[in-house]
Design a protein around this motif. Structure first.
Motif, PDB file in Angstrom:
ATOM      1  N   PRO A 184     -17.278  22.011   5.781  1.00 54.57           N
ATOM      2  CA  PRO A 184     -15.807  22.182   5.341  1.00 54.57           C
ATOM      3  C   PRO A 184     -15.171  20.756   5.141  1.00 54.57           C
ATOM      4  N   GLY A 185     -14.306  20.502   4.184  1.00 50.71           N
ATOM      5  CA  GLY A 185     -13.871  19.328   3.700  1.00 50.71           C
ATOM      6  C   GLY A 185     -13.345  18.278   5.044  1.00 50.71           C
ATOM      7  N   LEU A 186     -12.506  19.095   5.917  1.00 53.47           N
ATOM      8  CA  LEU A 186     -11.855  18.668   7.175  1.00 53.47           C
ATOM      9  C   LEU A 186     -12.903  17.832   8.009  1.00 53.47           C
ATOM     10  N   LEU A 187     -14.244  18.071   7.910  1.00 56.96           N
ATOM     11  CA  LEU A 187     -15.305  17.735   8.639  1.00 56.96           C
ATOM     12  C   LEU A 187     -16.234  16.801   7.908  1.00 56.96           C
TER      13      LEU A 187
ATOM     14  N   ASN B 167       0.576  -1.284   0.061  1.00 55.99           N
ATOM     15  CA  ASN B 167       0.009  -0.162  -0.036  1.00 55.99           C
ATOM     16  C   ASN B 167       0.915   1.414   0.083  1.00 55.99           C
ATOM     17  N   MET B 168       2.118   1.172  -0.091  1.00 58.66           N
ATOM     18  CA  MET B 168       3.093   2.467  -0.147  1.00 58.66           C
ATOM     19  C   MET B 168       2.628   3.300  -1.109  1.00 58.66           C
ATOM     20  N   LEU B 169       2.720   2.822  -2.536  1.00 58.38           N
ATOM     21  CA  LEU B 169       2.157   3.721  -3.643  1.00 58.38           C
ATOM     22  C   LEU B 169       0.884   4.290  -3.448  1.00 58.38           C
ATOM     23  N   VAL B 170      -0.054   3.632  -2.824  1.00 59.07           N
ATOM     24  CA  VAL B 170      -1.537   4.047  -2.518  1.00 59.07           C
ATOM     25  C   VAL B 170      -1.460   5.251  -1.764  1.00 59.07           C
ATOM     26  N   GLU B 171      -0.415   5.084  -0.864  1.00 56.64           N
ATOM     27  CA  GLU B 171      -0.598   6.121   0.349  1.00 56.64           C
ATOM     28  C   GLU B 171       0.097   7.411  -0.343  1.00 56.64           C
TER      29      GLU B 171
ATOM     30  N   SER C  63      -3.632  13.571  13.991  1.00 60.74           N
ATOM     31  CA  SER C  63      -2.092  13.425  14.092  1.00 60.74           C
ATOM     32  C   SER C  63      -1.728  14.149  15.359  1.00 60.74           C
ATOM     33  N   PRO C  64      -0.369  14.039  15.875  1.00 59.55           N
ATOM     34  CA  PRO C  64       0.222  14.338  16.984  1.00 59.55           C
ATOM     35  C   PRO C  64       0.045  15.979  17.017  1.00 59.55           C
ATOM     36  N   ASP C  65       0.487  16.285  15.595  1.00 64.39           N
ATOM     37  CA  ASP C  65       0.468  18.185  15.390  1.00 64.39           C
ATOM     38  C   ASP C  65      -0.736  18.627  14.779  1.00 64.39           C
ATOM     39  N   ARG C  66      -1.814  17.946  15.362  1.00 64.01           N
ATOM     40  CA  ARG C  66      -3.109  18.414  14.966  1.00 64.01           C
ATOM     41  C   ARG C  66      -3.365  19.850  15.068  1.00 64.01           C
TER      42      ARG C  66
ATOM     43  N   GLN D  84      -8.091  14.806   5.759  1.00 69.22           N
ATOM     44  CA  GLN D  84      -8.738  14.907   7.120  1.00 69.22           C
ATOM     45  C   GLN D  84      -7.684  14.030   8.159  1.00 69.22           C
ATOM     46  N   GLU D  85      -6.778  13.320   7.633  1.00 68.67           N
ATOM     47  CA  GLU D  85      -5.987  12.338   8.895  1.00 68.67           C
ATOM     48  C   GLU D  85      -5.114  13.400   9.573  1.00 68.67           C
ATOM     49  N   ARG D  86      -4.918  14.722   9.359  1.00 71.27           N
ATOM     50  CA  ARG D  86      -4.197  15.463  10.116  1.00 71.27           C
ATOM     51  C   ARG D  86      -4.914  15.953  11.388  1.00 71.27           C
TER      52      ARG D  86
END
Length: 304
Positions: free
Chosen positions: A101-104, A61-65, A142-145, A137-139
C-alpha cells in the motif's frame, strides 16, 4: 487549493515588485502562464514550475508544500473524495493484492510501481506522482495519525519490484512499520486459497463519528462505497481476510524469509496450530507487545 496557490503567487509577486511577464521570464514560462495560475484558469502548475516560483519569489518552500494539494484536484471527483475520507479516518484497514500500500511504500519502491503505468507521459509526470504519494505518508507521523491495519497477499512479498536491493529495502520498511504501536501488518499466504477480495485491493475506513466507507481498486478502476449496507458487506469481507491471514508474528517471519530470498514459501501452520500459538503468546509476560511490534518476549520462568 489551486485558488490558495494562485493567491500566494500573486501576493509574493507583488511584494517582489515583479510583473507577471517578469516573473514568467525568470521562471522560463510565458507571462500568460503566471496569469492563469493567479486566476486559477488553464492547466494546474507543474511541480517543476512550483519549485521555480518558490526559488524566484523566496517562498521558503511554501509553494512546493502546497503543490501536492493542487495536483490532487486533477484527480476524478470520487478519487479526491476518497483521499479526503482517508485524511480524516481514525482507522485505515487495507488489503493489498499486488503491491505494498502507498502509505508504507519506500520512495524507490513507489517510483518503480508508478513507472509501470502504461499511460505515464514523462519523467516529470512520474516525479509529480511520486511527490504526491510521499506527501500522503506524512499523516502516519502526525499527532492525529490513524490506526493502520494492513493485510498483504503473499504475492506482494514474492514479486521483486524495483530490483533485489529495492525490494529488500521495502520489506525492511514493512518490518519497521510493524514495530510501531499504531501499525499492524499481516500476510495472507497462498496456502489459504481463494477468497472474496481476489480481484484487487480493499480499504475500509473508520471515520471520527464511527461511520465507515470502503474503497476497492483494480488495475484500471477504483470504486468508492458509501452506502451503509454495501459497506457492511465489505467490512465482513475484510474481517474474513483478517481471520485467514497469519498472526502478526508469523507474518513478520514470512517477511524476513522473503528478505533472505526464500521464494519457496514457508511452512504455514494449520488454523488450530495458529490458534494454539496465539494463546501461548498472549499468556507470555508482555504478550500485548507481540501483537503490534512483533518483538519476542523471553521466557522469564525459572528453569526446572
Amino acid at each position: 487549493m489551486a485558488a490558495l496557490f494562485g493567491s500566494r503567487v500573486r501576493r509574493l509577486r507583488t511584494a517582489a515588485g515583479l510583473t507577471q511577464a517578469e516573473l514568467g521570464a525568470r521562471t522560463h514560462v510565458v507571462g500568460t502562464r503566471i496569469t492563469q495560475i493567479e486566476r486559477v484558469s488553464g492547466a494546474k502548475p507543474t511541480l517543476a514550475l512550483a519549485r521555480a516560483l518558490d526559488s524566484v519569489l523566496g517562498a521558503d518552500n511554501m509553494l512546493v508544500e502546497l503543490w501536492p494539494y493542487v495536483y490532487r484536484e486533477t484527480y476524478p471527483d470520487w478519487s479526491r473524495k476518497f483521499m479526503k475520507y482517508a485524511e480524516d479516518a481514525v482507522t485505515i484497514r487495507e488489503y493489498a493484492a499486488h503491491v505494498v500500500p502507498g502509505l508504507l511504500q519506500t520512495k524507490g519502491y513507489a517510483r518503480a510501481v508508478l513507472s509501470l503505468d502504461a499511460l505515464l507521459g514523462s519523467e516529470e509526470q512520474l516525479e509529480e506522482r511520486l511527490t504526491a504519494r510521499m506527501v500522503r505518508q506524512e499523516r502516519l507521523d502526525s499527532p492525529d495519525r490513524p490506526e493502520l491495519w494492513v493485510i498483504l497477499d503473499e504475492a506482494v512479498l514474492r514479486r521483486p519490484i524495483g530490483g533485489d536491493t529495492g525490494m529488500r529495502d521495502q520489506l525492511q520498511r514493512l518490518l519497521d512499520a510493524a514495530a510501531l504501536r499504531h501499525v499492524i501488518v499481516q500476510v495472507l499466504p497462498f496456502a489459504q486459497g481463494g477468497h472474496e477480495a481476489m480481484g484487487g485491493s480493499l480499504t475500509v475506513l473508520t471515520m471520527p463519528d464511527g461511520s465507515h466507507v470502503a474503497y476497492t481498486e483494480g488495475a484500471d478502476f477504483g470504486q468508492l462505497i458509501e452506502e451503509p449496507t454495501d459497506v457492511d458487506r465489505y467490512k465482513l469481507i475484510y474481517d474474513r481476510l483478517q481471520a485467514a491471514a497469519l498472526p502478526p508474528l508469523m507474518s513478520l517471519d514470512m517477511i524476513r524469509s522473503a528478505m533472505k530470498g526464500n521464494h519457496h514459501g514457508t511452512n504455514v501452520p494449520s488454523r488450530s496450530e495458529r490458534r494454539s500459538l496465539a494463546q501461548k503468546q498472549l499468556q507470555q509476560p508482555g504478550g500485548r507487545q507481540l501483537r503490534g511490534g512483533g518483538r519476542r518476549v523471553p521466557d522469564r520462568r525459572p528453569r526446572p
